[in-house]
Motif scaffolding. Sequence first.
Motif, PDB file in Angstrom:
ATOM      1  N   TYR A   1       0.854  -1.203   0.000  1.00  0.00           N
ATOM      2  CA  TYR A   1       0.000   0.000   0.000  1.00  0.00           C
ATOM      3  C   TYR A   1       0.882   1.242   0.000  1.00  0.00           C
ATOM      4  CZ  TYR A   1      -2.717  -3.836   2.003  1.00  0.00           C
ATOM      5  OH  TYR A   1      -3.281  -5.060   2.238  1.00  0.00           O
ATOM      6  N   PRO A   2       1.559   1.514  -1.116  1.00  0.00           N
ATOM      7  CA  PRO A   2       2.592   2.554  -1.141  1.00  0.00           C
ATOM      8  C   PRO A   2       2.084   3.915  -0.659  1.00  0.00           C
ATOM      9  CG  PRO A   2       2.487   1.384  -3.239  1.00  0.00           C
ATOM     10  CD  PRO A   2       1.319   0.926  -2.429  1.00  0.00           C
ATOM     11  N   GLN A   3       2.760   4.483   0.320  1.00  0.00           N
ATOM     12  CA  GLN A   3       2.498   5.859   0.721  1.00  0.00           C
ATOM     13  C   GLN A   3       3.604   6.335   1.654  1.00  0.00           C
ATOM     14  OE1 GLN A   3      -0.993   6.450   3.537  1.00  0.00           O
ATOM     15  NE2 GLN A   3      -1.527   4.411   2.820  1.00  0.00           N
ATOM     16  N   LYS A   4       3.800   7.644   1.652  1.00  0.00           N
ATOM     17  CA  LYS A   4       4.842   8.249   2.483  1.00  0.00           C
ATOM     18  C   LYS A   4       4.392   8.362   3.933  1.00  0.00           C
ATOM     19  CE  LYS A   4       6.900  10.878  -1.260  1.00  0.00           C
ATOM     20  NZ  LYS A   4       7.005  12.198  -1.921  1.00  0.00           N
ATOM     21  N   MET A   5       5.368   8.297   4.833  1.00  0.00           N
ATOM     22  CA  MET A   5       5.083   8.459   6.250  1.00  0.00           C
ATOM     23  C   MET A   5       6.020   9.515   6.821  1.00  0.00           C
ATOM     24  SD  MET A   5       3.986   4.751   7.598  1.00  0.00           S
ATOM     25  CE  MET A   5       2.320   4.327   7.058  1.00  0.00           C
ATOM     26  N   HIS A   6       5.601  10.092   7.933  1.00  0.00           N
ATOM     27  CA  HIS A   6       6.434  11.104   8.600  1.00  0.00           C
ATOM     28  C   HIS A   6       7.281  10.419   9.666  1.00  0.00           C
ATOM     29  CE1 HIS A   6       4.053  14.953   7.427  1.00  0.00           C
ATOM     30  NE2 HIS A   6       3.933  14.039   6.489  1.00  0.00           N
ATOM     31  N   VAL A   7       8.580  10.558   9.562  1.00  0.00           N
ATOM     32  CA  VAL A   7       9.504   9.906  10.479  1.00  0.00           C
ATOM     33  C   VAL A   7      10.527  10.911  10.959  1.00  0.00           C
ATOM     34  CG1 VAL A   7      11.285   9.212   8.808  1.00  0.00           C
ATOM     35  CG2 VAL A   7      10.832   7.738  10.775  1.00  0.00           C
ATOM     36  N   THR A   8      11.088  10.680  12.129  1.00  0.00           N
ATOM     37  CA  THR A   8      12.253  11.441  12.565  1.00  0.00           C
ATOM     38  C   THR A   8      13.220  10.491  13.253  1.00  0.00           C
ATOM     39  OG1 THR A   8      12.919  13.559  13.551  1.00  0.00           O
ATOM     40  CG2 THR A   8      11.525  12.149  14.913  1.00  0.00           C
ATOM     41  N   ALA A   9      14.513  10.745  13.075  1.00  0.00           N
ATOM     42  CA  ALA A   9      15.520   9.894  13.699  1.00  0.00           C
ATOM     43  C   ALA A   9      15.570  10.158  15.199  1.00  0.00           C
ATOM     44  CB  ALA A   9      16.889  10.152  13.074  1.00  0.00           C
ATOM     45  N   LEU A  10      15.808   9.114  15.968  1.00  0.00           N
ATOM     46  CA  LEU A  10      16.051   9.260  17.403  1.00  0.00           C
ATOM     47  C   LEU A  10      17.509   9.658  17.616  1.00  0.00           C
ATOM     48  CD1 LEU A  10      14.163   6.057  18.638  1.00  0.00           C
ATOM     49  CD2 LEU A  10      13.318   8.421  18.551  1.00  0.00           C
ATOM     50  N   GLY A  11      17.763  10.423  18.666  1.00  0.00           N
ATOM     51  CA  GLY A  11      19.133  10.857  18.959  1.00  0.00           C
ATOM     52  C   GLY A  11      20.072   9.673  19.107  1.00  0.00           C
ATOM     53  N   ASN A  12      21.201   9.721  18.407  1.00  0.00           N
ATOM     54  CA  ASN A  12      22.211   8.661  18.362  1.00  0.00           C
ATOM     55  C   ASN A  12      21.880   7.528  17.416  1.00  0.00           C
ATOM     56  OD1 ASN A  12      24.094   9.894  20.093  1.00  0.00           O
ATOM     57  ND2 ASN A  12      22.854   9.278  21.863  1.00  0.00           N
ATOM     58  N   SER A  13      20.805   7.689  16.629  1.00  0.00           N
ATOM     59  CA  SER A  13      20.523   6.729  15.557  1.00  0.00           C
ATOM     60  C   SER A  13      21.709   6.616  14.618  1.00  0.00           C
ATOM     61  CB  SER A  13      19.309   7.216  14.753  1.00  0.00           C
ATOM     62  OG  SER A  13      19.180   6.481  13.533  1.00  0.00           O
ATOM     63  N   ALA A  14      21.939   5.423  14.088  1.00  0.00           N
ATOM     64  CA  ALA A  14      22.890   5.251  12.983  1.00  0.00           C
ATOM     65  C   ALA A  14      22.249   5.750  11.696  1.00  0.00           C
ATOM     66  CB  ALA A  14      23.278   3.784  12.860  1.00  0.00           C
ATOM     67  N   SER A  15      23.043   5.859  10.660  1.00  0.00           N
ATOM     68  CA  SER A  15      22.567   6.315   9.351  1.00  0.00           C
ATOM     69  C   SER A  15      22.201   5.120   8.480  1.00  0.00           C
ATOM     70  CB  SER A  15      23.659   7.136   8.666  1.00  0.00           C
ATOM     71  OG  SER A  15      23.267   7.452   7.340  1.00  0.00           O
ATOM     72  N   THR A  16      21.174   5.307   7.664  1.00  0.00           N
ATOM     73  CA  THR A  16      20.851   4.275   6.659  1.00  0.00           C
ATOM     74  C   THR A  16      21.734   4.418   5.433  1.00  0.00           C
ATOM     75  OG1 THR A  16      19.280   5.727   5.549  1.00  0.00           O
ATOM     76  CG2 THR A  16      18.390   4.275   7.278  1.00  0.00           C
ATOM     77  N   GLY A  17      22.516   5.509   5.388  1.00  0.00           N
ATOM     78  CA  GLY A  17      23.154   5.880   4.129  1.00  0.00           C
ATOM     79  C   GLY A  17      22.132   6.549   3.232  1.00  0.00           C
ATOM     80  N   ALA A  18      22.628   7.312   2.268  1.00  0.00           N
ATOM     81  CA  ALA A  18      21.731   8.095   1.410  1.00  0.00           C
ATOM     82  C   ALA A  18      20.798   7.202   0.604  1.00  0.00           C
ATOM     83  CB  ALA A  18      22.549   8.981   0.475  1.00  0.00           C
ATOM     84  N   ALA A  19      21.220   5.996   0.308  1.00  0.00           N
ATOM     85  CA  ALA A  19      20.387   5.087  -0.489  1.00  0.00           C
ATOM     86  C   ALA A  19      19.249   4.495   0.329  1.00  0.00           C
ATOM     87  CB  ALA A  19      21.244   3.967  -1.064  1.00  0.00           C
TER      88      ALA A  19
END
Lengths: 458, 458
Positions: free
Chosen positions: B103-121
């Motif tokens: 069910y493709p759709q965008k969601m609103h997310v924010t990183a938690l402090g000290n989260s690692a990165s997913t990388g730009a991809a």
Amino acid sequence: MIKSSTLLAGASALLFSTAAFANSHDPAAIQTKALQDSLAYEITEGLTTEVGPRQAGTEAEARARDWSVAKLKSLGFQNVRNEPFMMPTWVRGAETAEVTGPYPQKMHVTALGNSASTGAAGIEAEVAYFDSLAAMQAVPDGSLAGKIAFVTHDMHRTQDGSSYGAYGPVRWIGPSVASKKGAVAYVIKSIGTDHHRNPHTGNMNFAEGVKPIPAGALSLPDADNLERMIKLGKPVTLKLVMTPQNIGQQESGNVIAEVTGSDSSKGMILIACHLDSWDLAPGAFDDAAGCGIVTAAAKHIMDHGQPLRTIRILWAGAEEVGLWGGKAYAKAHTGSNHAIAMESDFGADSVWRVEFNLPDGAENIEKQIAQALLPLGVSANGPPATGGADVRDIIASNNLAVIDLQQDGTRYFDLHHTPDDTLDKIDPKQMRQNVAAWSTVLSIIANSDADFTMPAKE
Amino acid sequence: MIKSSTLLAGASALLFSTAAFANSHDPAAIQTKALQDSLAYEITEGLTTEVGPRQAGTEAEARARDWSVAKLKSLGFQNVRNEPFMMPTWVRGAETAEVTGPYPQKMHVTALGNSASTGAAGIEAEVAYFDSLAAMQAVPDGSLAGKIAFVTHDMHRTQDGSSYGAYGPVRWIGPSVASKKGAVAYVIKSIGTDHHRNPHTGNMNFAEGVKPIPAGALSLPDADNLERMIKLGKPVTLKLVMTPQNIGQQESGNVIAEVTGSDSSKGMILIACHLDSWDLAPGAFDDAAGCGIVTAAAKHIMDHGQPLRTIRILWAGAEEVGLWGGKAYAKAHTGSNHAIAMESDFGADSVWRVEFNLPDGAENIEKQIAQALLPLGVSANGPPATGGADVRDIIASNNLAVIDLQQDGTRYFDLHHTPDDTLDKIDPKQMRQNVAAWSTVLSIIANSDADFTMPAKE
Ligand SMILES: [Zn+2]
Ligand SMILES: [Zn+2]
Ligand SMILES: [Zn+2]
Ligand SMILES: [Zn+2]
């Protein structure tokens, strides 16, 4: 609960003739049944969860049409189909706003429909502030050269939504005014009544001959913050990046379904909503709920047996971005036999007033409807009905009678065209009251052989 | 109104000796005056408008310190200064989330402090859903390999904020649990109680030896939507892009100001708040309001003449990201003579309860305070006071007495760590009640020569 009774009604329909049911359309009984409705919510939940945002002309709206055709068929409606049409399509790009001085901070912005692009590098300029559209209109042409014009407003909540008419021009015509005055871009305090960091998008069109400029809406708290900064007296600079694009003619479509009446010589009842939403939210209030409400009402009529008149359900495409679905519908169906048009496109809160535009001679129908709606808390002392955006053109082209069930709009502009227009905003109890009001009205007019032909316009 | 009376008090101070004022600290008179306060709001307005978001270790927090030192000096406090310290700094990058199927759709997310990165991809993976932290903890290590773990919760509003303690672990330790189970990333339903598309950030730390993974919070409506999708029974895939970075040791600082007491041999009263905010919002509730409240209260005492004890105001740096300001303060001031510590860091809604942790022998002070707070609707039958995050370390290192003025937290977690924590959320009337409660308590304890020395810990 509604599901088992629906099955029962379906089973009964196989055993008895449909004619027997034409007499079972007792408005009070249907109203009682509709107050238990779960279908309106189910449709709203399905569209918001399984489809999500569905901007006209995009693949998301196409998925919404597929979902809708399948859903309406599965509910047992007749003549379910998609009527495609083409329409010009504008899509959102990146969008950021940032005060760069003297109080640097980021702001939440969204582009207005048909905004020009700032380019990826953005536009940074001093803000020229106006506390109303009239104040901006009062300055000389050219006087905003090099500036980002910023207009606020004093919109408050109103039950009938009339404050949208009062302050909407800040969005609708403000961009053209700002461009004519020389502004390089235009931002507004979102046309809304909430206090969340969710900007309100919405369509606008540049006037003939006016150069399109980037035009966006700040969330209300951001606009208030910018206003406070400006009132501190120093020049404030804003950097805007908004990169929307026009992607040309794309396909949209009107999804149609019917409850076929027993007498095809009688004009049909057209009940409409719009299927498309803005891209920012799954559009629960605007307007999955409307589609849920009108469809659930038609289903309650169908479950009580074949009505006299055909009820046609129109889930219009491409309303938000220019009322293209309503235009396409009118073009395709000008010749066909409609009697009355109705629309639901104002959220899912309670119906509080019914309005009529029926021909002389239909006073008894008005009285019957008004009386039947009293148990739902609906008054009947309003102005004449005018219909909504999706039925506007067919009303005009076919000179149709209209009934409006006005919904409580007190919190509608908290959510309107924001990311916040999500399923949790639906109050199931108020939504059921809507379905009951619609079912009541439909049970009366779809079984009435009154002449709803409007007098020819002068 | 407060300004002219302040001027008057200032003028009187020039004419009479300060000793005359030491006797003018009548709690009831100060309370009445403080109920007219405008300074707490003015400070909150200034920080949110002229500075905005001020994440610790960034140039925005440095601007906030400059603003604060200037403001506190202009208010007439003594010994106004910044005490710098260094702390490790993590900063947010891009952040997007999108359901890619079914069910493709965008969601609103924010990183938690000290989260690692997913990388730009980004990372795209199937979602493994758990309705509680315990449910995720129950699955075997390694069983979430290749999955994005997703945990929801049932947090409800509580006056005392205790539901944060109950559900906070979903954020605090959930990322470590998900990583240990093999998850490639972790998302939570935001730890909050609202229904807006504004995700709640907040700090977390990976346990020793656990590999950091990307960890983010979905807004509550988005999390509910994802949960509904999952309950439809098909595998759901999510694409997450979050690119935060660790930028190493950066400078933060504690801003300090004082109302010097007449007897420096008496332990001082430390009143604290935190100056830093998360980057997502100007932090009106968290915690510009706290700084406004404690500072306005100290000002009311100062305006009534010199108190017996020194009142030290601490606007701590770097609270949100690891309580670094409180740690730095304790390290720098362990040896100095403190009597009682208090803190305001829970919004700006009314004080409803006072709590004490005072030595035996101070019962009369407790009774006097409880009695003096009754006109403000504050009860005194609570658990022992424990203090807040910014004074925790100095309380521990100096074995301090503590008084807590508990604020109504019913709507605190609607706003906590979201973009929505903006000035409009402040209720000026409730904020004035806070200032009155604080002023009342300060007028009593700062002029008391009671012995607040706590018994030595076993
Ligand atoms: Zn609409
Ligand atoms: Zn709309
Ligand atoms: Zn805080
Ligand atoms: Zn916080």
